[in-house]
Design a protein around this motif. Sequence first.
Motif, PDB file in Angstrom:
ATOM      1  N   ALA A 112       1.775  63.535 -16.925  1.00 45.91           N
ATOM      2  CA  ALA A 112       1.173  63.437 -15.588  1.00 45.91           C
ATOM      3  C   ALA A 112       2.079  62.601 -14.693  1.00 45.91           C
ATOM      4  O   ALA A 112       3.208  62.266 -15.056  1.00 45.91           O
ATOM      5  CB  ALA A 112      -0.227  62.839 -15.697  1.00 45.91           C
ATOM      6  N   TYR A 113       1.592  62.250 -13.510  1.00 47.11           N
ATOM      7  CA  TYR A 113       2.443  61.568 -12.537  1.00 47.11           C
ATOM      8  C   TYR A 113       2.884  60.183 -12.996  1.00 47.11           C
ATOM      9  O   TYR A 113       4.055  59.823 -12.897  1.00 47.11           O
ATOM     10  CB  TYR A 113       1.720  61.452 -11.189  1.00 47.11           C
ATOM     11  N   SER A 114       1.976  59.378 -13.468  1.00 51.22           N
ATOM     12  CA  SER A 114       2.317  58.002 -13.829  1.00 51.22           C
ATOM     13  C   SER A 114       3.103  57.953 -15.130  1.00 51.22           C
ATOM     14  O   SER A 114       2.752  58.624 -16.111  1.00 51.22           O
ATOM     15  CB  SER A 114       1.055  57.154 -13.973  1.00 51.22           C
ATOM     16  N   ALA A 115       4.147  57.134 -15.148  1.00 58.42           N
ATOM     17  CA  ALA A 115       4.878  56.914 -16.397  1.00 58.42           C
ATOM     18  C   ALA A 115       3.964  56.325 -17.463  1.00 58.42           C
ATOM     19  O   ALA A 115       4.181  56.527 -18.663  1.00 58.42           O
ATOM     20  CB  ALA A 115       6.065  55.991 -16.153  1.00 58.42           C
ATOM     21  N   PHE A 116       2.917  55.629 -17.030  1.00 64.04           N
ATOM     22  CA  PHE A 116       1.983  55.005 -17.964  1.00 64.04           C
ATOM     23  C   PHE A 116       0.947  55.986 -18.507  1.00 64.04           C
ATOM     24  O   PHE A 116       0.086  55.598 -19.299  1.00 64.04           O
ATOM     25  CB  PHE A 116       1.305  53.807 -17.301  1.00 64.04           C
ATOM     26  N   LEU A 145       4.835  56.353  -6.880  1.00 64.73           N
ATOM     27  CA  LEU A 145       3.605  55.723  -6.409  1.00 64.73           C
ATOM     28  C   LEU A 145       2.607  55.547  -7.550  1.00 64.73           C
ATOM     29  O   LEU A 145       2.061  54.452  -7.749  1.00 64.73           O
ATOM     30  CB  LEU A 145       2.975  56.582  -5.308  1.00 64.73           C
ATOM     31  N   SER A 146       2.367  56.601  -8.308  1.00 59.71           N
ATOM     32  CA  SER A 146       1.397  56.533  -9.395  1.00 59.71           C
ATOM     33  C   SER A 146       1.815  55.505 -10.451  1.00 59.71           C
ATOM     34  O   SER A 146       0.994  54.729 -10.947  1.00 59.71           O
ATOM     35  CB  SER A 146       1.245  57.920 -10.039  1.00 59.71           C
ATOM     36  N   SER A 147       3.104  55.458 -10.758  1.00 62.32           N
ATOM     37  CA  SER A 147       3.606  54.512 -11.761  1.00 62.32           C
ATOM     38  C   SER A 147       3.518  53.077 -11.264  1.00 62.32           C
ATOM     39  O   SER A 147       3.172  52.167 -12.030  1.00 62.32           O
ATOM     40  CB  SER A 147       5.052  54.861 -12.134  1.00 62.32           C
ATOM     41  N   VAL A 148       3.836  52.866  -9.998  1.00 65.25           N
ATOM     42  CA  VAL A 148       3.750  51.519  -9.419  1.00 65.25           C
ATOM     43  C   VAL A 148       2.318  51.008  -9.469  1.00 65.25           C
ATOM     44  O   VAL A 148       2.060  49.863  -9.876  1.00 65.25           O
ATOM     45  CB  VAL A 148       4.286  51.518  -7.971  1.00 65.25           C
ATOM     46  N   LEU A 149       1.360  51.828  -9.063  1.00 62.94           N
ATOM     47  CA  LEU A 149      -0.030  51.385  -9.065  1.00 62.94           C
ATOM     48  C   LEU A 149      -0.535  51.131 -10.482  1.00 62.94           C
ATOM     49  O   LEU A 149      -1.296  50.189 -10.717  1.00 62.94           O
ATOM     50  CB  LEU A 149      -0.913  52.413  -8.355  1.00 62.94           C
TER      51      LEU A 149
END
Length: 202
Positions: A112-116, A145-149
């Motif tokens: 998905a978008y977030s690396a996490f 953006l998704s990873s930063v949040l």
Amino acid sequence: MRHDRSEIAEIRDAVHLCIDMQKIFAPGGLWATPWMERVLPAIAGIASRYRARTVFSRFITPENPEDRPGHWQHYFRRWREATRARMPPSGLDLVPALARLVPPAHVIDKPAYSAFSNPRLAGLLVEKRVGTVVVTGAETDVCVLSSVLSAVDLGFRVVIVEDALCSSSDVGHDALMTMYRNRFHGQVDLVTAEELARFWRE
């Protein structure tokens, strides 16, 4: 309004998290991000300097749309050419200038978008006793953006290298940079690639 660089604390116990610098987003790729070539030298320089403390994320598309949950199926029916059943396997590889740094740099694949969205990343950062995540990559207004949040939510200090991000949308990029400066002071710092070498010394 810019961050006052004099307020930025020294960067310690950090990892360089480089988001999705893959062939699919490079010029000629299905989801080409025109700025990628412009920021690649800065990203390659950071990754080379902090090679053992660099983690590259890769956005891995499903074999078929039905392999993902919920509305992701609708998304990948629209982008069926991006599924692994349709595209060459090499399309999801890192661009060559970064792939040559692995190992010792790490690679984390994500759905998905977030690396996490891959829980291995958080585990790796805990294992390395990381307190700060230095972020570069693509795209500013989506996966970055998704990873930063996610990193903020998990309690990491985030340092964004502002001249080492790229997007296919100038409007989206500019809006996000304004948001980072004005809404996340104290959790997110912005530096240039040149400044990073001064704040993060190993």
